[in-house]
Design an enzyme around this catalytic site. Sequence first.
Site, mmCIF file in Angstrom:
data_model
loop_
_atom_site.group_PDB
_atom_site.id
_atom_site.type_symbol
_atom_site.label_atom_id
_atom_site.label_comp_id
_atom_site.label_asym_id
_atom_site.label_seq_id
_atom_site.Cartn_x
_atom_site.Cartn_y
_atom_site.Cartn_z
ATOM 1 C CB CYS A 2 -0.872 0.041 1.246
ATOM 2 S SG CYS A 2 -1.898 -1.414 1.424
ATOM 3 N NE ARG A 27 4.757 1.856 -0.921
ATOM 4 C CZ ARG A 27 5.659 1.830 0.048
ATOM 5 N NH1 ARG A 27 6.811 2.448 -0.120
ATOM 6 N NH2 ARG A 27 5.427 1.208 1.176
ATOM 7 C CD1 TRP A 73 -0.047 -5.536 -3.852
ATOM 8 C CD2 TRP A 73 -0.107 -6.563 -1.863
ATOM 9 N NE1 TRP A 73 0.459 -6.805 -4.016
ATOM 10 C CE2 TRP A 73 0.434 -7.447 -2.817
ATOM 11 C CE3 TRP A 73 -0.244 -7.005 -0.549
ATOM 12 C CZ2 TRP A 73 0.841 -8.741 -2.491
ATOM 13 C CZ3 TRP A 73 0.168 -8.294 -0.227
ATOM 14 C CH2 TRP A 73 0.699 -9.144 -1.201
ATOM 15 C CG ASN A 99 1.467 -0.072 4.126
ATOM 16 O OD1 ASN A 99 1.205 -1.261 3.999
ATOM 17 N ND2 ASN A 99 2.637 0.450 3.794
ATOM 18 N N GLY A 100 -0.489 -2.041 6.216
ATOM 19 C CA GLY A 100 -0.104 -2.983 7.266
ATOM 20 C C GLY A 100 -1.237 -3.956 7.532
ATOM 21 C CD GLU A 485 17.740 -11.763 -9.343
ATOM 22 O OE1 GLU A 485 17.196 -12.408 -8.445
ATOM 23 O OE2 GLU A 485 17.366 -10.629 -9.686
ATOM 24 C CE LYS A 489 14.430 -9.964 -11.233
ATOM 25 N NZ LYS A 489 14.939 -9.479 -9.971
ATOM 26 C CD GLU A 492 10.497 -10.171 -10.045
ATOM 27 O OE1 GLU A 492 9.815 -9.837 -9.078
ATOM 28 O OE2 GLU A 492 11.734 -10.003 -10.104
ATOM 29 C CG HIS A 508 20.211 -35.574 -9.270
ATOM 30 N ND1 HIS A 508 20.570 -36.874 -9.034
ATOM 31 C CD2 HIS A 508 21.375 -34.895 -9.457
ATOM 32 C CE1 HIS A 508 21.882 -36.979 -9.057
ATOM 33 N NE2 HIS A 508 22.398 -35.783 -9.314
ATOM 34 C CE LYS A 607 11.835 -2.001 -6.045
ATOM 35 N NZ LYS A 607 12.596 -3.025 -6.795
HETATM 36 O O1 M6R Z 1 13.355 -4.898 -0.541
HETATM 37 P P1 M6R Z 1 13.911 -6.276 -0.399
HETATM 38 O O2 M6R Z 1 15.207 -6.459 -1.052
HETATM 39 O O3 M6R Z 1 13.922 -6.755 1.027
HETATM 40 O O4 M6R Z 1 12.857 -7.181 -1.163
HETATM 41 C C1 M6R Z 1 12.962 -8.573 -1.185
HETATM 42 C C2 M6R Z 1 12.092 -9.148 -2.261
HETATM 43 O O5 M6R Z 1 10.740 -8.842 -2.022
HETATM 44 C C3 M6R Z 1 12.472 -8.651 -3.664
HETATM 45 O O6 M6R Z 1 13.810 -8.881 -3.936
HETATM 46 C C4 M6R Z 1 11.609 -9.342 -4.731
HETATM 47 O O7 M6R Z 1 11.920 -10.689 -4.795
HETATM 48 C C5 M6R Z 1 11.803 -8.644 -6.077
HETATM 49 N N1 M6R Z 1 10.538 -8.412 -6.710
HETATM 50 C C6 M6R Z 1 12.609 -9.430 -7.015
HETATM 51 O O8 M6R Z 1 12.763 -8.802 -8.248
#
Ligand code: M6R
Length: 612
Positions: A2, A27, A73, A99-100, A485, A489, A492, A508, A607
């Site tokens: 949020c 965000r 969110w 937010n929370g 990674e 990427k 997501e 395996h 975010k």
């Molecule tokens: O802000 P942070 O690095 O703690 O966030 C961790 C993850 O939420 C963040 O890296 C998430 O996996 C990203 N969307 C990856 O691209």
Amino acid sequence: MCGIVAYIGPREAYPILMKGLQRLEYRGYDSAGICMLNDDLKVFKCKGKVADLEEYVRGKDLKGTIGMAHTRWATHGEPNQINAHPHFSQNKRLAIIHNGIIENYAALRSELKNRGYTFTSDTDTEVLVHLIEDIKSHEKVSLEEAVRIALNQVIGAYAIVVLSKTSPDKIIAARKGSPLVIGIGKDEYFVASDATPIIEYTDNVVFLNDEEIAIIRRNEKLKIRTVRNQDKTPYIQKLEMSLNAIEKGGYEHFMLKEIFEQPRSIRDSMRGRLHLDLGLVTLGGIRDYEQKLLNAKRIIITACGTSWHAGLVGKYLIEDLARITVEVEYSSEFRYRNPIISEEDVVIAISQSGETADTLAAIELAKGKGATVLGICNVVGSSIARATHAGVYTHAGPEIGVASTKAFTAQVAVLTLWALLLAQRRGSMPMSQFRRILGELNTIPDKVEHTLKVNDKVRDIAATYINVTNALYLGRGINFPVALEGALKLKEISYIHAEGYPAAEMKHGPIALIDEHMPVFVIATRRGTYEKVISNIQEVKARKGQIIAIINEGDETVRKLADHYIEIPETEEMLVPLIATVPLQLLSYHMAVMRGCNVDQPRNLAKSVTVE
Ligand code: M6R
């Protein structure tokens, strides 16, 4: 997660609030709303994007110099107009944005129902605003006091802003676990979840601490009180962020801009820390804890998502160079599994946003057990930066695209410096090797710059694979986290299912998936386990899989085996992740764009994940 923005001052609030919401879009959210206070509280909200809200409020009465706005969110209740914020109290004299998560909302809700309150939404937030109204009307206290008493009854995390029809010149804001920043301008105040909606108006800010309530009155000095009723002097800080850093600067998407910023962000993260002339690494932020680190029997790295992948690279680096045992844990697992931690342990928490709820909880747990907790954060003044004993900032600059790119390479750059610093102090590697790696590390920004030239070729390769439903990423050793990674990427932002694997593990299980439709992205740079990776490539080819290889320039051997190849400059084995990640980021970006996905705000993602 949020986003919150609020304004009080001499200007019309609506344009400031709308622009603020746009700045907070990165965000992640699914509905948006606004509340203007002009004689009455006027609330407008809808499901969808900020642009939908703008359309929805067209022609409505939006006058006023005080107001608040929100992007939601969804946690409790589906994303729809009713559940969107702001929420009214029963008598409609109060409105709240939040937010929370209020964890004890169910108990509070049934108590309030018994007292005659009716609920229109499924949210935990509505409970809080009814509770404030109930306290205010029964105890005949000021708005800030009613908020304070209510927050004492709440379990959970919150950043809230409350407006009252009967206090038209006042904003009450409070936080616990979810960030809030207050911008102080000339006769005006801004409140926001982060500094991005504030930066173009003022660089004087106060970061609220947990359990602090801000009492913001028109033409008066900011007051801060804790939920335990102690007055605090606001600590005003200067923001170092620039407006350019949060705008697209001619790029089509923030993600592409941030990928291309990496030569600078890696350089900035090493500036003043890598001293080539002296053959030395310094990390000022953890200087006081160096001895503790050197004596540590074990280092535990905790993080989530991409930051966890950086942590995994850190394990390879620290164990190989400094010979200290490193464990890497998902914060969400670490916090709930009763881990064995002692005062001799050093925990390193890694986070771009510095607000990730699970990582914050892991930090508190480790501190509670007596460990020294250090941080690697990108956002200055963030909750994690403040919760850790000490730490090192990455200087990647604001990362707006939800997919983390430049933050990852900046984290890896800092972890490389960290490993080299420990190695140097421990004498765990020959000075000649130390100097060689240091010299090579210094060239990485230029090599990343050079690597970015593959962009056009990567776009062409991406076009070949936009209709696949699955993809496999393989790497070995320090490039295994790079494979993870790469896969994260792709999934997501393009919604293609992808998995990262250590190349040899393929046989395996995942090898069963390989057929002529399966693209397999392989990091096959020279050195390390190069020969072994070639064997893994042969195994894929034998099953007709499509190989897209990241290779070193001029590598004829893998070139001949691969269906497609992307060349990157040669470097030390330990430094390959800093370069090899870049073409994988570009591949995901182009595949997602060609599939018509919203790369900067992928569906369902936030975010900074400020709820667990
Ligand atoms: O802000 P942070 O690095 O703690 O966030 C961790 C993850 O939420 C963040 O890296 C998430 O996996 C990203 N969307 C990856 O691209």
